[in-house]
Write a protein that holds these residues in place. Structure first.
Motif, PDB file in Angstrom:
ATOM      1  N   ASP A  20       3.977  -3.545   5.885  1.00  0.00           N
ATOM      2  CA  ASP A  20       4.079  -2.471   6.888  1.00  0.00           C
ATOM      3  C   ASP A  20       3.198  -1.284   6.537  1.00  0.00           C
ATOM      4  N   GLU A  21       3.206  -0.879   5.278  1.00  0.00           N
ATOM      5  CA  GLU A  21       2.381   0.261   4.861  1.00  0.00           C
ATOM      6  C   GLU A  21       0.892  -0.064   4.982  1.00  0.00           C
ATOM      7  N   TYR A  22       0.504  -1.274   4.609  1.00  0.00           N
ATOM      8  CA  TYR A  22      -0.900  -1.685   4.707  1.00  0.00           C
ATOM      9  C   TYR A  22      -1.358  -1.649   6.166  1.00  0.00           C
ATOM     10  N   LEU A  23      -0.543  -2.190   7.054  1.00  0.00           N
ATOM     11  CA  LEU A  23      -0.870  -2.177   8.480  1.00  0.00           C
ATOM     12  C   LEU A  23      -0.951  -0.753   9.018  1.00  0.00           C
ATOM     13  N   GLU A  24      -0.033   0.091   8.619  1.00  0.00           N
ATOM     14  CA  GLU A  24      -0.036   1.486   9.077  1.00  0.00           C
ATOM     15  C   GLU A  24      -1.284   2.217   8.603  1.00  0.00           C
ATOM     16  N   MET A  25      -1.671   2.022   7.361  1.00  0.00           N
ATOM     17  CA  MET A  25      -2.875   2.694   6.848  1.00  0.00           C
ATOM     18  C   MET A  25      -4.109   2.248   7.625  1.00  0.00           C
TER      19      MET A  25
END
Length: 104
Positions: A15-20
């Protein structure tokens, strides 16, 4: 020339990778442009990501971003999310894929 490779993102970081990557820092975008990356796309297949870009000199492009302070800050965050070992530089974990087909 066109290049591609894959990386797997740790499931707990997905989720964090996609958000970044949905909201990249403007300075990161500028640095990659200045480095000579063109037509850069990232495709997702679950936790596997396929990176495709064009560059006249991939090594020079990576050398530029590896020495850019903004990219170093970004990579300090994102490399912890990638399920591979790095030898320091972000491109150390890359094994380019063979292009088996292309339709222009």
């Amino acid at each position: 020339m066109k290049y591609a490779w894959t990386w797997n993102i740790k499931p707990e970081c997905l989720d964090e990778y996609l958000e970044m990557h949905a909201h990249p820092w403007p300075e990161i975008m500028k640095a990659h442009h200045d480095a000579g990356f063109r037509n850069y796309s990232i495709f997702q297949n679950g936790c596997q990501f396929i990176y495709v870009f064009e560059s006249d000199d991939a090594q020079a492009s990576f050398d530029y971003v590896n020495n850019n302070e903004d990219c170093k800050r970004w990579n300090a965050i994102t490399t912890k999310m990638i399920d591979t070992d790095f030898d320091g530089a972000i491109d150390s974990g890359i094994q380019y894929l063979h292009e088996a087909f292309y339709l222009e």
